[in-house]
Every structure is written in C-alpha cells, then in structure tokens.
Write an enzyme that holds these catalytic residues in place. Structure first.
Site, PDB file in Angstrom:
ATOM      1  N   CYS A   1     -19.788  -5.270 -13.094  1.00 33.80           N
ATOM      2  CA  CYS A   1     -21.162  -5.601 -13.488  1.00 33.80           C
ATOM      3  C   CYS A   1     -22.033  -5.943 -12.285  1.00 33.80           C
ATOM      4  O   CYS A   1     -22.565  -7.051 -12.173  1.00 33.80           O
ATOM      5  CB  CYS A   1     -21.168  -6.742 -14.489  1.00 33.80           C
ATOM      6  SG  CYS A   1     -20.380  -6.306 -16.050  1.00 33.80           S
ATOM      7  N   GLU A   2     -22.155  -5.020 -11.354  1.00 36.21           N
ATOM      8  CA  GLU A   2     -23.054  -5.128 -10.202  1.00 36.21           C
ATOM      9  C   GLU A   2     -23.562  -3.743  -9.854  1.00 36.21           C
ATOM     10  O   GLU A   2     -22.807  -2.764  -9.893  1.00 36.21           O
ATOM     11  CB  GLU A   2     -22.321  -5.717  -8.992  1.00 36.21           C
ATOM     12  CG  GLU A   2     -21.866  -7.144  -9.167  1.00 36.21           C
ATOM     13  CD  GLU A   2     -21.646  -7.835  -7.829  1.00 36.21           C
ATOM     14  OE1 GLU A   2     -22.218  -7.389  -6.824  1.00 36.21           O
ATOM     15  OE2 GLU A   2     -20.899  -8.823  -7.814  1.00 36.21           O
TER      16      GLU A   2
ATOM     17  N   TYR B   1     -20.115  -1.272   3.531  1.00 40.06           N
ATOM     18  CA  TYR B   1     -20.537  -0.562   4.745  1.00 40.06           C
ATOM     19  C   TYR B   1     -21.418   0.652   4.471  1.00 40.06           C
ATOM     20  O   TYR B   1     -21.709   1.413   5.397  1.00 40.06           O
ATOM     21  CB  TYR B   1     -19.311  -0.074   5.532  1.00 40.06           C
ATOM     22  CG  TYR B   1     -18.331  -1.144   5.924  1.00 40.06           C
ATOM     23  CD1 TYR B   1     -18.688  -2.174   6.795  1.00 40.06           C
ATOM     24  CD2 TYR B   1     -17.026  -1.125   5.452  1.00 40.06           C
ATOM     25  CE1 TYR B   1     -17.779  -3.135   7.173  1.00 40.06           C
ATOM     26  CE2 TYR B   1     -16.101  -2.097   5.821  1.00 40.06           C
ATOM     27  CZ  TYR B   1     -16.486  -3.092   6.678  1.00 40.06           C
ATOM     28  OH  TYR B   1     -15.579  -4.058   7.050  1.00 40.06           O
TER      29      TYR B   1
ATOM     30  N   GLU C   1      -4.280   0.252  20.060  1.00 42.15           N
ATOM     31  CA  GLU C   1      -4.159  -0.359  18.734  1.00 42.15           C
ATOM     32  C   GLU C   1      -4.860   0.473  17.663  1.00 42.15           C
ATOM     33  O   GLU C   1      -5.787  -0.003  16.991  1.00 42.15           O
ATOM     34  CB  GLU C   1      -4.748  -1.776  18.773  1.00 42.15           C
ATOM     35  CG  GLU C   1      -4.057  -2.699  19.762  1.00 42.15           C
ATOM     36  CD  GLU C   1      -4.850  -3.970  20.048  1.00 42.15           C
ATOM     37  OE1 GLU C   1      -5.971  -4.093  19.507  1.00 42.15           O
ATOM     38  OE2 GLU C   1      -4.372  -4.823  20.810  1.00 42.15           O
TER      39      GLU C   1
ATOM     40  N   ARG D   1      -7.171   2.828  11.811  1.00 42.34           N
ATOM     41  CA  ARG D   1      -7.865   3.739  10.894  1.00 42.34           C
ATOM     42  C   ARG D   1      -7.373   5.174  11.052  1.00 42.34           C
ATOM     43  O   ARG D   1      -7.135   5.870  10.058  1.00 42.34           O
ATOM     44  CB  ARG D   1      -9.375   3.664  11.158  1.00 42.34           C
ATOM     45  CG  ARG D   1     -10.215   4.447  10.162  1.00 42.34           C
ATOM     46  CD  ARG D   1     -11.656   4.538  10.638  1.00 42.34           C
ATOM     47  NE  ARG D   1     -12.230   3.243  10.943  1.00 42.34           N
ATOM     48  CZ  ARG D   1     -12.929   2.507  10.095  1.00 42.34           C
ATOM     49  NH1 ARG D   1     -13.127   2.936   8.869  1.00 42.34           N
ATOM     50  NH2 ARG D   1     -13.425   1.345  10.452  1.00 42.34           N
TER      51      ARG D   1
END
EC number: 4.1.1.20
Length: 421
Positions: free
Chosen positions: A346-347, A318, A275, A278
């Site tokens: 805004c972070e 991550y 499977e 990525r």
C-alpha cells in the site's frame, strides 16, 4: 553472460524450467545459477593472473550460505561489513585469513570476535576506530593487521546513494591527511599497518574513475614507503557495474579492469585485493513473480504482481531498472503495450516500472526480473507482514531451496507480548 535462457519456449535456470520451481516453492522466489556465479568469480580471478591477489567477494550483495560456500570453494575470500556477515562467512567455512572486515562503524564486540577467531585485516575508516582496534588487540595480546581506507575525492559518476569516494562521503580518511594518519597508526600498540584501502562506489560503468583513484593510491604508496611504512597490500575495493538492460552499452569487462590494475599499481610489488559483489552475484540471480491482476486506470494499464517493494527494494530506493520478462517466451512479433508494473504493498513507491513495453501477460502468468541477484534478497523485509522471499539455487538440472519461506505463524510467534497484556 548468464545461464537464464529460453529453451523450447520456457525460461530456464541452467537446465531447470522456472515454472517447475514455481510449482514447488510458490511465488515470488529468488533463484541463483551456480554456473553463473562460478563464471563471474573466475573472470575476476583470471583478470589478475600473474600477480599475487585475492578476490574477496563483497557478501553484502548476496549472503546466503550456499552462495558463500560456492565461492569459497573456488578460493574466494570474503569482504564483510558487520559481525553478522563475519559469522556467516565463518559458518560457510571461510578461514579468518581470507576475511577482510570493512565498514565505518565496527563495534568493540565485532572487533573482539574477529581478532579472536581470525581476520585477514581490518580496513580502518577513522582515527577513533583505529584507537579502538588498538585497545582491543592489546587487551587480547595480539596484533591487528590493518589497512587505512583513504578517500581519494574521485567522482565515480554513479548514483548518489552508492558513491563512496568523494570528499563529502562518510567513508575513509581524506587522502591529504593520509601520511599523518599512517604515522599515528604506526605509533599505536597492537596494530600492524599492512597496506592501503580504497573504494569509490558501486555500479561504475566507466574505468576512468578507477584509474584516477588507483593512480593516487600508487603515488601514496611511494610516499608512505619513503616514510618508512611497509605497504605490502593494496585493497582496491569493488564497484564494477553490470548491464541491467540488454542494450549494446555494456560496462567494462573484468579483463579490462584487471589490465587497468596491472597498469596503475602492478609495478609496486603489492598483493592486490579486490572486492567485487554486484558483478559476481547480480546477473546470477532472478526474482520470479506471478501476475495477480491486469488493471485499467485513467489512461494507464497496470500489471499487478505478487512481488513487492519489500521483496526487491532497488527500484523504489534507487530508481533502479530491471528487465522484466515473461517466463513463457513471447511469440515472435507479439504486440507490445505500455504498462506500469507494480506490487501489492500500500504505497505508490511499490512500483517496479512505469510505462514499460510488455507483451501480453495475464493473471497466473509468471514473469522474471533479470539481474536481481545482488541487493535483492539481502535487502528484503517483512513489510506489510509479507513473508521473506525464499531463495533457490540451481546446479545443472538440479535445484534446492536454500532459504525457505517462513509461515505466518513463524513470523507472528517472533513477537513477545509484555506481561501486562
């Protein structure tokens, strides 16, 4: 290898200049290379040549219909983890007998749909789930093919949030209880045990954890067969990593992974399912963004882009690394300076890279995030009422928009005011 190269000083997707796409669809946008998707699928398919197998693309990595159809036309199966993904796979023309349904929280409705429309197998994660599948299958008068996901308690040596094969993880059934659980499955109506499932994590850059897990699967196969179970399939999961940097430390190749599978479980005569997600989609996609501002801070320089954490969540979630390169090729020997590369949300978490060496880029210039094809567009959101990023697919010298950017009117009209307002 990918098909995103500088040609005549400009970064291209196959034979299409990225600047041409930007002029058509605006920024930011995702772009995928058909040639790269095809090559990466074929690497896995070829690696298992000589043994019965099915490469089931883990579509949680990137699930646009154009990507699914490209892979399905090559013979790929699909690994789905929700009813929505199942519907996407079917809409892309994937037959039910090439769809594997994974995930720890399958609902009765999802199970009913899959059994009604066709499914290759359910990868069962728990005894309560097993009971529900049995109940739904019996009510429909059908038999549900299942594997049981075992947790081999193998440390995949990857990020804690994407490790799935350790004893403390929520996935699968402890391998020590496998024989007991298989015996219970054999006693339930509406179920047919067809094999074993294992998946230990994502972005693995070493084959040793796979070897440890697959050796345990081989031993378990022998034990279960001795108990009278017909074990004809081994779903070995995915997880092989990709090179997110251009360093010399590349993860193992699919051919080496295939050789490991043949060495550890090839003697069992089972059909092999893998499977990968990525490694098929990751290096097949870029996120392209435009510089809004260069900003000087206290002892720091900032490069402010029009892409943000809602468009590419991996760095914020991550601490993931992505190469970020100018779309116009820098001159040889261009002076590099360290900058923080950030978005407009805004972070403070809306930061793609800190103190990253970059050649000179200025407002209006385009930059590209490499290896952004997996877990990019699928994890995007409309946080801060920022429109979802459009997706584009390239095929040779052609490109097409495969998901359009919604307008603000379209976004806002999804809201419904209650009658008292």
């Amino acid at each position: 290898m990918d098909h995103f190269l500088y040609k005549s000083g400009a970064l291209h997707a196959e034979d299409v200049p990225l600047a041409e796409i930007a002029a058509t669809v605006g920024t930011p946008f995702y772009v995928y290379s058909t040639a790269t998707l095809t090559r990466h699928f074929q690497l896995f398919d070829d690696a298992l040549d000589g043994m019965p197998h099915l490469v089931c693309y883990a579509m949680k990595a990137a699930s646009n219909q154009a990507i699914l159809k490209t892979l399905a036309d090559l013979g790929a199966g699909m690994d789905v983890v929700s009813g929505g993904e199942y519907a996407r796979a079917r809409a892309a023309g994937v037959p039910g007998d090439r769809i594997v349904f994974s995930g720890v929280g399958k609902t009765k409705e999802e199970i009913h749909t899959a059994l009604s429309e066709g499914i290759r197998q359910f990868n069962v994660e728990s005894e309560p789930e097993m009971a529900v599948i049995s109940q739904v299958a019996s009510s429909l008068g059908v038999v549900a093919p299942i594997t049981i996901r075992i947790n081999p308690d193998v440390d995949a040596k990857t990020h804690a949030k994407i490790a799935t094969g350790k004893s403390e993880n929520k996935f699968g059934i402890p391998i020590a209880r496998a024989r007991e659980v298989y015996a219970h499955a054999a006693s339930l109506p509406g179920l047919k045990v067809v094999g074993i499932d294992v998946h230990i994590g994502s972005q693995l850059t070493d084959l040793m954890p796979f070897e440890l897990a697959y050796n345990k699967v081989a031993d378990l196969t022998e034990q279960l067969r001795a108990d009278g179970h017909e074990i004809s399939r081994l779903d070995l999961g995915g997880g092989l990593g990709i090179p997110y940097t251009r360093s010399n430390e590349a993860p193992p190749l699919p051919v080496d992974y295939g050789a490991l599978i043949k060495r550890t479980v090839g003697h069992l005569g089972c059909e092999i399912e893998i499977e990968p997600g990525r490694l098929i989609a990751g290096n097949a996609g870029l996120l392209v963004s435009r510089v809004i501002y260069n900003k000087s801070g206290e002892g720091r320089e900032f490069l402010i882009l029009d892409a943000a954490m809602n468009d590419l969540l991996r760095p914020a979630m991550y601490d993931a690394y992505h190469d970020i390169v100018p779309v116009v090729e820098p001159e040889a020997g261009a002076e590099m300076s360290d900058v923080d590369i950030v978005g407009p949300v805004c972070e403070s978490g809306d930061t793609f890279a800190k103190q990253r060496p970059m050649p000179p880029v200025f407002p209006g210039d385009l930059v590209a995030f490499r290896s952004a094809g997996a877990y990019g567009a699928v994890m995007a959101s409309e946080y801060n009422t920022r429109a979802l990023v459009p997706e584009v697919m390239v095929h040779g010298d052609q490109f097409a928009v495969i998901r359009a950017r919604p307008t603000f009117d379209e976004i806002i009209k999804r809201d419904t005011l209650p009658e008292w307002l």
